[in-house]
Motif scaffolding. Structure first.
Motif, PDB file in Angstrom:
ATOM      1  N   PRO A  20      12.763   4.887  -5.078  1.00 38.37           N
ATOM      2  CA  PRO A  20      13.410   4.064  -4.043  1.00 38.37           C
ATOM      3  C   PRO A  20      14.632   4.751  -3.420  1.00 38.37           C
ATOM      4  O   PRO A  20      14.986   4.483  -2.284  1.00 38.37           O
ATOM      5  CB  PRO A  20      13.832   2.799  -4.789  1.00 38.37           C
ATOM      6  CG  PRO A  20      13.052   2.786  -6.048  1.00 38.37           C
ATOM      7  CD  PRO A  20      12.732   4.194  -6.377  1.00 38.37           C
ATOM      8  N   GLU A  21      15.248   5.679  -4.163  1.00 39.04           N
ATOM      9  CA  GLU A  21      16.478   6.338  -3.663  1.00 39.04           C
ATOM     10  C   GLU A  21      16.186   7.606  -2.873  1.00 39.04           C
ATOM     11  O   GLU A  21      17.118   8.314  -2.496  1.00 39.04           O
ATOM     12  CB  GLU A  21      17.406   6.706  -4.825  1.00 39.04           C
ATOM     13  CG  GLU A  21      17.795   5.571  -5.750  1.00 39.04           C
ATOM     14  CD  GLU A  21      16.798   5.383  -6.872  1.00 39.04           C
ATOM     15  OE1 GLU A  21      16.244   6.368  -7.368  1.00 39.04           O
ATOM     16  OE2 GLU A  21      16.539   4.214  -7.238  1.00 39.04           O
TER      17      GLU A  21
ATOM     18  N   HIS B 201       5.216   3.814   4.144  1.00 37.28           N
ATOM     19  CA  HIS B 201       4.944   2.383   3.977  1.00 37.28           C
ATOM     20  C   HIS B 201       5.382   1.854   2.616  1.00 37.28           C
ATOM     21  O   HIS B 201       5.314   0.667   2.351  1.00 37.28           O
ATOM     22  CB  HIS B 201       3.453   2.092   4.164  1.00 37.28           C
ATOM     23  CG  HIS B 201       2.996   2.257   5.582  1.00 37.28           C
ATOM     24  ND1 HIS B 201       2.234   3.317   6.005  1.00 37.28           N
ATOM     25  CD2 HIS B 201       3.244   1.522   6.682  1.00 37.28           C
ATOM     26  CE1 HIS B 201       2.007   3.213   7.292  1.00 37.28           C
ATOM     27  NE2 HIS B 201       2.609   2.145   7.735  1.00 37.28           N
ATOM     28  N   PHE B 202       5.775   2.777   1.740  1.00 40.31           N
ATOM     29  CA  PHE B 202       6.118   2.367   0.367  1.00 40.31           C
ATOM     30  C   PHE B 202       7.587   2.643   0.055  1.00 40.31           C
ATOM     31  O   PHE B 202       8.143   3.645   0.494  1.00 40.31           O
ATOM     32  CB  PHE B 202       5.247   3.146  -0.642  1.00 40.31           C
ATOM     33  CG  PHE B 202       3.792   2.815  -0.529  1.00 40.31           C
ATOM     34  CD1 PHE B 202       3.244   1.754  -1.228  1.00 40.31           C
ATOM     35  CD2 PHE B 202       2.967   3.557   0.302  1.00 40.31           C
ATOM     36  CE1 PHE B 202       1.900   1.435  -1.104  1.00 40.31           C
ATOM     37  CE2 PHE B 202       1.623   3.252   0.432  1.00 40.31           C
ATOM     38  CZ  PHE B 202       1.093   2.187  -0.271  1.00 40.31           C
ATOM     39  N   SER B 203       8.168   1.748  -0.715  1.00 40.35           N
ATOM     40  CA  SER B 203       9.534   1.987  -1.175  1.00 40.35           C
ATOM     41  C   SER B 203       9.495   2.758  -2.488  1.00 40.35           C
ATOM     42  O   SER B 203      10.432   3.459  -2.842  1.00 40.35           O
ATOM     43  CB  SER B 203      10.266   0.658  -1.359  1.00 40.35           C
ATOM     44  OG  SER B 203       9.575  -0.153  -2.281  1.00 40.35           O
TER      45      SER B 203
ATOM     46  N   GLY C  21       2.554   1.456  -6.965  1.00 36.89           N
ATOM     47  CA  GLY C  21       3.738   1.425  -6.110  1.00 36.89           C
ATOM     48  C   GLY C  21       4.068   0.048  -5.592  1.00 36.89           C
ATOM     49  O   GLY C  21       3.439  -0.946  -5.964  1.00 36.89           O
ATOM     50  N   ARG C  22       5.075   0.040  -4.735  1.00 35.40           N
ATOM     51  CA  ARG C  22       5.495  -1.207  -4.097  1.00 35.40           C
ATOM     52  C   ARG C  22       5.702  -0.911  -2.620  1.00 35.40           C
ATOM     53  O   ARG C  22       6.395   0.048  -2.254  1.00 35.40           O
ATOM     54  CB  ARG C  22       6.790  -1.697  -4.744  1.00 35.40           C
ATOM     55  CG  ARG C  22       7.055  -3.169  -4.485  1.00 35.40           C
ATOM     56  CD  ARG C  22       8.074  -3.716  -5.445  1.00 35.40           C
ATOM     57  NE  ARG C  22       7.543  -3.984  -6.778  1.00 35.40           N
ATOM     58  CZ  ARG C  22       6.812  -5.052  -7.100  1.00 35.40           C
ATOM     59  NH1 ARG C  22       6.520  -5.959  -6.199  1.00 35.40           N
ATOM     60  NH2 ARG C  22       6.394  -5.224  -8.334  1.00 35.40           N
ATOM     61  N   SER C  23       5.046  -1.722  -1.783  1.00 35.10           N
ATOM     62  CA  SER C  23       5.179  -1.500  -0.340  1.00 35.10           C
ATOM     63  C   SER C  23       6.553  -1.989   0.116  1.00 35.10           C
ATOM     64  O   SER C  23       7.250  -2.687  -0.628  1.00 35.10           O
ATOM     65  CB  SER C  23       4.082  -2.254   0.405  1.00 35.10           C
ATOM     66  OG  SER C  23       4.349  -3.630   0.373  1.00 35.10           O
ATOM     67  N   LYS C  24       6.927  -1.627   1.356  1.00 32.43           N
ATOM     68  CA  LYS C  24       8.246  -2.027   1.851  1.00 32.43           C
ATOM     69  C   LYS C  24       8.341  -3.533   2.034  1.00 32.43           C
ATOM     70  O   LYS C  24       9.428  -4.087   2.115  1.00 32.43           O
ATOM     71  CB  LYS C  24       8.551  -1.277   3.142  1.00 32.43           C
ATOM     72  CG  LYS C  24       8.920   0.166   2.836  1.00 32.43           C
ATOM     73  CD  LYS C  24       9.565   0.874   3.973  1.00 32.43           C
ATOM     74  CE  LYS C  24      10.134   2.192   3.483  1.00 32.43           C
ATOM     75  NZ  LYS C  24      10.345   3.146   4.549  1.00 32.43           N
ATOM     76  N   THR C  25       7.167  -4.205   2.102  1.00 32.19           N
ATOM     77  CA  THR C  25       7.187  -5.669   2.211  1.00 32.19           C
ATOM     78  C   THR C  25       7.199  -6.334   0.830  1.00 32.19           C
ATOM     79  O   THR C  25       7.128  -7.553   0.716  1.00 32.19           O
ATOM     80  CB  THR C  25       5.960  -6.165   3.016  1.00 32.19           C
ATOM     81  OG1 THR C  25       4.777  -5.638   2.389  1.00 32.19           O
ATOM     82  CG2 THR C  25       6.015  -5.733   4.459  1.00 32.19           C
TER      83      THR C  25
END
Lengths: 149, 165
Positions: B46-47, B96-98, B127-131
């Protein structure tokens, strides 16, 4: 003597839990509520040594190896015709009772035949859209066992 | 005294073997290293800064031969791609992913011909998408790598259909 015992126990544990009774954790919700996300189980590799997977059996399907497996339920065998109508499973045109499916489902899937040496597997949780569920026909050679419970 | 020399000799032989394996890795290890690099460069924390993102995009492309063929049950993904296209698609997908983590399991490496490696493996993308949506995709892959200038490059990637709807 003590070291020899430790060695033998370690060797047995390595072979037993590495190749015959592989521990795994369920990740995902596709087999809920039968197998909840995060549950611990063992894949018993000898389950289909002398028999074939039957309808309603829960099986483990391998990918490239046994480190990642899919946990699914067999709903049809080779030569059978599978179909979903308004969330109900039909095999060879006959509706199949599925007491393990607890969540509402509205899937529709046109009839398709199960090829030779294959089985058709689906998860118990069909509450998500059909596109979001990983299911279908797979080769019997990919079935490497069954959960111990 | 003799035992002491013998022990020292055994330890030196072991150190020598370990050093040789590290300094001169086998071809199998060299092939696997390319996969670990791919995993490292596809993964995203994420960073992650824009600079690192651009560098990783560029690095991903360098792992592939030009053109690299992708075969997938999804027809729209199949085709031949240049390094630039691969870098661009990887960058778009990563944006598209954080958070992304590419994990590789059960790598089986074969050498069917000289300077050609065939690798069968399981790839898992978590993963985790930005939404905020969670992504967890698993695929079995058959990859073909070719050796050029003492380096291995991906020349073909085939997505194996384990479950056919």
């Amino acid at each position: 003597m003590f070291l020899i015992r430790v060695f033998l126990v370690s060797l047995f544990a390595y072979l037993f839990f590495g190749f015959l009774c592989i521990p795994f954790t369920t990740q995902g919700i596709s087999m809920e509520p039968t197998y909840p996300d995060g549950g611990v189980n063992f894949c018993w590799r000898l389950r289909y040594l002398f028999s074939e997977p039957k309808r309603h059996d829960v099986v483990t399907v391998r990918f490239a190896g046994s480190r990642v497996m899919l946990l699914k339920r067999v709903v049809a065998r080779e030569g059978e015709q599978v179909e979903f109508r308004a969330g109900r499973l039909y095999v060879n045109g006959k509706e199949i009772e599925e007491p393990y499916v607890r969540f509402p489902c509205n899937w529709s899937l046109p009839t398709r035949g199960v090829e030779k040496d294959c089985v058709y597997v689906v998860g118990d949780n069909r509450s998500m859209p059909i596109e979001g569920h990983h299911f279908g026909q797979t080769s019997k050679s990919r079935i490497i066992g069954a959960p111990l419970w | 005294m003799k035992i002491k020399y013998l022990l020292v000799g055994v330890v030196m032989v072991i150190i020598g073997i370990v050093l040789a394996a590290t300094v001169f890795p086998s071809e199998e290890k060299r092939v696997k290293k390319r996969f670990y690099l791919l995993s490292e460069w596809v993964s995203k924390s994420p960073e992650e800064s824009a600079l690192i993102m651009l560098q990783k995009m560029k690095d991903i492309g360098t792992l592939f031969l030009e053109p690299c063929e992708l075969r997938s049950p999804n027809e729209f993904l199949s085709g031949s791609y240049t390094r630039q296209e691969i870098s661009a698609y990887a960058g778009t997908a990563r944006s598209h992913f954080s958070q992304l983590n590419l994990k590789l399991y059960d790598l089986h490496v074969d050498f069917p011909e000289k300077e050609v490696a065939k690798v069968n493996l399981t790839a898992r993308l978590i993963g985790r998408s930005k939404t905020g949506e969670r992504v967890d995709e698993i695929r079995e892959l058959d990859c073909l790598l070719k050796k050029m200038d003492r380096k291995w490059f991906f020349s073909q990637i085939e997505v194996i259909e384990v479950l056919k709807k």
